[in-house]
Write an enzyme that holds these catalytic residues in place. Structure first.
Site, mmCIF file in Angstrom:
data_model
loop_
_atom_site.group_PDB
_atom_site.id
_atom_site.type_symbol
_atom_site.label_atom_id
_atom_site.label_comp_id
_atom_site.label_asym_id
_atom_site.label_seq_id
_atom_site.Cartn_x
_atom_site.Cartn_y
_atom_site.Cartn_z
ATOM 1 N N GLU A 152 0.712 -1.046 0.273
ATOM 2 C CA GLU A 152 -0.041 0.141 -0.017
ATOM 3 C C GLU A 152 0.800 1.406 -0.121
ATOM 4 O OE1 GLU A 152 -2.678 -0.083 3.347
ATOM 5 O OE2 GLU A 152 -3.001 -2.490 3.092
ATOM 6 N N LYS A 154 2.453 4.667 1.348
ATOM 7 C CA LYS A 154 2.575 5.085 2.571
ATOM 8 C C LYS A 154 2.020 6.572 2.413
ATOM 9 C CE LYS A 154 5.613 5.561 6.624
ATOM 10 N NZ LYS A 154 5.461 6.913 6.884
ATOM 11 N N ASP A 156 1.535 10.407 3.555
ATOM 12 C CA ASP A 156 1.912 11.089 4.547
ATOM 13 C C ASP A 156 1.126 12.031 5.206
ATOM 14 O OD1 ASP A 156 4.200 12.271 6.054
ATOM 15 O OD2 ASP A 156 4.894 13.625 4.256
ATOM 16 N N TYR A 272 -7.115 2.061 6.365
ATOM 17 C CA TYR A 272 -6.397 0.986 5.868
ATOM 18 C C TYR A 272 -6.459 -0.205 6.999
ATOM 19 C CZ TYR A 272 -2.780 4.126 7.712
ATOM 20 O OH TYR A 272 -2.294 4.792 8.628
ATOM 21 N N LYS A 360 11.072 3.203 2.751
ATOM 22 C CA LYS A 360 11.123 4.606 2.409
ATOM 23 C C LYS A 360 11.951 4.932 1.308
ATOM 24 C CE LYS A 360 9.931 7.140 5.334
ATOM 25 N NZ LYS A 360 10.434 7.431 6.531
ATOM 26 N N CYS A 454 30.702 40.261 10.537
ATOM 27 C CA CYS A 454 29.574 39.767 10.531
ATOM 28 C C CYS A 454 28.605 40.780 9.738
ATOM 29 C CB CYS A 454 29.210 40.019 12.102
ATOM 30 S SG CYS A 454 27.173 39.492 12.444
ATOM 31 N N CYS A 457 26.118 42.836 12.180
ATOM 32 C CA CYS A 457 26.343 44.145 13.244
ATOM 33 C C CYS A 457 28.069 44.501 12.740
ATOM 34 C CB CYS A 457 26.652 43.617 14.574
ATOM 35 S SG CYS A 457 27.908 42.234 15.128
ATOM 36 N N CYS A 472 30.354 35.249 14.979
ATOM 37 C CA CYS A 472 30.233 36.553 15.454
ATOM 38 C C CYS A 472 30.439 36.530 16.974
ATOM 39 C CB CYS A 472 29.310 37.272 14.736
ATOM 40 S SG CYS A 472 28.940 39.121 15.696
ATOM 41 N N CYS A 477 24.987 41.788 18.895
ATOM 42 C CA CYS A 477 24.739 41.436 17.573
ATOM 43 C C CYS A 477 23.285 41.186 17.492
ATOM 44 C CB CYS A 477 25.463 40.210 17.091
ATOM 45 S SG CYS A 477 25.021 39.731 15.597
#
Length: 740
Positions: A152, A154, A156, A272, A360, A454, A457, A472, A477
């Site tokens: 069957e 699968k 999601d 199912y 999968k 960075c 900043c 950083c 920041c």
């Protein structure tokens, strides 16, 4: 960020979703080597359980997965291996011993007729073939006597259980934790393809025609792809956060407090499974699916009965090839033993049936053009390169950006701006750049280089020796503000209750806070009182309309600001820890505070002076020195001083006899006469070391009420255990209780 049990190290996820230690001397070179194999395994098992628990909560409770399926599966397999090698480490609440899921308290709990299991995964055809061969052998099958399997798609979506009595729908529940789910009957009643009454053709195959019988069927609630696209278009138009994928959209829609919201989300189902087939006149999965159709349920039309591994392979290949032709997301194929009697004979493990497995799919890949590599500054200062590319639909949703993690990963993938790149969704969730198409690379392309300052900043960026991350380290920041401000108010730092993620985040957005000194010299009660909590009024009240934002309010704001004022007296160790200096955890902060006594003395110390402190290595010393070399950091510290924050540490009375010198204590459970910190400080004043984990080197474990795993480990290792009364005697100078 979570604190791993048994030590003071803070653990967090790095760019690859790996759990990494941060800010504690226990991670120094050679520390792990001093542990026994069992101790190393125990520590890793604890880490893995925390990873899995956090990831499961993000996935099931928040519908915001932060790990890919593949990463989650890898951690689970590693934990299974540890527990197989060390059975004594298995705990009842380990993810290997239970079913993933979550039960939200806003819904009425529902106990399922029988447990709703997870399904074990086969990540490739080799693992699938091993399962097919093992299952066939267990059932006495052979080439001449094949075992039938039902394949069957699968789906999601979100697992759901529908209970019918006398043919009438009486209850609908989510899977939850497998044993207990959430009552979502009102929401499920808005789903058009869920029958309220079973058709007569189906009732005829239930014992006594269904009269007096209860049947619990199971399946998946999903959102069609076209509905998902429309939902996110509406969210975008309204300025709201879009859903990551159809599965998250389905889960979020089904678990709404208001059924009217669910009704507008266009959900659908595929059924199912059944909790107990005894009341039904069916003997195989294939017959059961036919019965579901006769009852009026939506049953996926692509189920197929297979009599060999080759047929199963063919089904999986066809499903993978045509997954994009479907108007719903699938992430694999579920293979089940067809005979219901054989299913019952095979039984189940603690978390999954032995008669079923999920193959999968590998991630779907698409080509697109990389337009820019932009630098994103994380909450802890890590600079992360992010790929921005032409939008492309992958696994049911449109993506246009993906993290490249770090400069080493950029080099490994060998991607440049202008490249035609290959992208997929790892685990069908997280966008990921696989690599580039060499023959389509522009002639003028150049390698990407990390910035030296960075982008948020303008402060210098550092990359410590042996690390892949650029950081950083500026305390003000903007990109790091929320996390630093939250950490400052945490229990181990300045202990300011009420400063949660939502409130602090909104104060940063509104410009009320930018650094930790703002708590003391900028923030007012009135400002805090008007900050939104992130929630809204669900119904109209005397003073508010439905939908109005719920604010903190003056009463709570006053309490929080009183704690802010009280936190000024916490002392230098708490301040140093609260500043979030790289590698400076609570233990290191205390060592520095006790050695130098004042912030001024620490700031004037050289890197060599700091490294000479017992328990402080050169890596920590360099980080501390680097922090104090940044003018912005020094400016924030000066503001803290002017606001009255105590920047000194009260040193222990050295005249007090060090009767516990050389001993190591571990505190566990709830103490009635002391707080944990008070007991720790009292023991340390007598010369003892107080550790967060139990080992063979532990002298005594102090066990309060409801002591947990540390007490168990002490008993396993034969470490002496004393109660709170004995602790009081020791602190009073009576050492006889330790030798008793």
């Amino acid at each position: 960020m979570a604190e791993a049990e048994g030590q003071g190290t803070l653990f967090g996820f790095d760019g690859q979703g790996e759990l990494v230690p941060e800010g504690d001397p226990s991670t120094a070179d050679g520390f792990a080597a001093a542990l026994t194999p069992l101790e190393r395994a125990a520590r890793r098992a604890t880490e893995l359980r925390r990873i899995l628990d956090r990831a499961a909560y993000q996935y099931y409770a928040l519908d915001r997965p932060e790990l890919t399926d593949a990463q989650f599966d890898r951690y689970l397999v590693e934990l299974q291996g540890i527990e197989r090698d060390y059975p004594e480490l298995v705990t009842p609440n380990s993810y290997t011993q239970r079913i993933g899921g979550y039960v939200d308290r806003q819904f009425t709990p529902v106990t399922h007729a029988r447990r709703m299991y997870s399904i074990d995964d086969a990540m490739d055809l080799g693992e699938l073939d091993e399962w097919l061969a093992r299952t066939t052998e267990a059932l006495g099958g052979s080439d001449t006597r094949p075992v039938a399997f039902t394949c069957e798609l699968k789906i999601d979506g979100l697992g759901v259980a529908l209970t019918y009595r006398d043919g009438q729908l009486i209850r609908a529940a989510t899977r939850g934790d497998g044993t207990t789910g959430e009552d979502v009957t009102a929401n499920v009643l808005t789903i058009k393809d869920v029958p309220r009454t079973l058709a007569q053709a189906g009732l005829a195959h239930i014992v006594d025609g269904g009269l007096g019988q209860s049947v619990e069927v199971r399946g998946e609630v999903y959102m069609p792809k076209h509905s998902f696209v429309r939902l996110n278009e509406d969210a975008d138009a309204a300025g709201q956060q879009p859903f990551a994928n159809p599965r998250n959209a389905a889960a979020g829609s089904l678990r709404q407090k208001d059924p009217a919201v669910t009704a507008h989300r266009d959900l659908a189902t595929f059924i199912y499974a059944v909790a107990d087939e005894d009341p039904l006149d069916v003997t195989t999965q294939a017959e059961f699916l036919d019965w579901l159709r006769a009852c009026g349920f939506s049953v996926n039309e692509h189920a197929r009965r297979c009599l060999s591994a080759a047929e199963v392979h063919d089904y999986c290949a066809r499903a993978l090839a045509h997954r994009e032709d479907l108007d719903y997301d699938i992430d694999g194929v579920v293979v089940k033993v067809d005979s219901l009697a054989s299913q019952n004979a095979l039984g189940a493990t603690a978390r999954a049936p032995r008669w079923s497995i999920a193959f999968k799919f590998p991630p779907e890949e698409k080509r697109t053009v990389l337009r820019e590599i932009r630098i994103q500054v994380g909450r802890t200062g890590v600079l992360t390169p992010v790929a921005e590319f032409d939008p492309v639909v992958v696994a049911g949703s449109t993506i246009a950006r993906a993290t490249l993690h770090n400069i080493d990963e950029v080099r490994r993938r060998d991607v440049r701006v202008g490249d035609t790149i290959v992208v997929h969704k790892a685990g069908d969730v997280i966008p990921e750049v696989v690599g580039h198409v060499p023959e389509l690379r522009p002639a003028d392309s150049v390698d990407f280089e990390m910035p030296t300052v960075c982008p948020s900043c303008g402060s210098p960026v550092v990359r410590e020796e042996g690390e892949v991350a650029y950081r950083c380290v500026s305390i003000d920041c903007p990109a790091q503000a929320t996390e630093r401000l939250l950490h400052w108010g945490s229990r181990g730092a300045m202990d300011i209750d009420g400063l949660g993620d939502e409130i602090v985040g909104r104060m940063v957005e509104q410009g009320l806070l930018s650094d930790v000194a703002d708590y003391y010299d900028r923030l007012t009660v009135d400002q805090l009182a008007g900050v939104s909590t992130g929630r809204t009024y669900e119904t109209m009240t005397k003073d508010h309309d439905a939908g109005d934002a719920i604010v903190v309010g003056r009463t709570i704001a006053s309490k929080i600001m009183a704690q802010v004022e009280e936190s000024k007296q916490r002392g230098l160790a708490r301040v140093l820890f609260g500043l979030g200096i790289r590698h400076v955890g609570a233990n290191v902060a205390r060592l520095l505070a006790l050695h130098f006594g004042t912030l001024e003395a620490l700031m004037q110390a050289s890197e060599e002076d700091i490294a000479e402190v017992d328990g402080i290595g050169p890596k920590i010393a360099a980080s501390v020195r680097e922090f104090f070399s940044i003018e912005k950091n020094v400016a924030v510290l000066e503001r803290l001083r002017e606001a009255g924050v105590v920047l000194e540490e009260e040193r222990p009375d050295t005249s007090q006899p060090q009767t516990l010198a050389g001993m190591t204590f571990v505190l566990t459970g709830t103490l009635t006469g002391h707080t944990r910190n008070e007991a720790k400080a009292a023991l340390q004043a007598l010369g003892a070391k107080v550790s967060g984990s139990v080992s063979k080197k532990t002298s005594y474990v102090v066990a309060g009420e409801a002591a947990g795993s540390k007490l168990t480990k002490a008993e396993q290792l034969g470490v002496p255990v004393i109660d709170e009364a004995a602790l009081d005697a020791v602190l009073a100078g009576d050492m006889s209780v330790l030798s008793a």
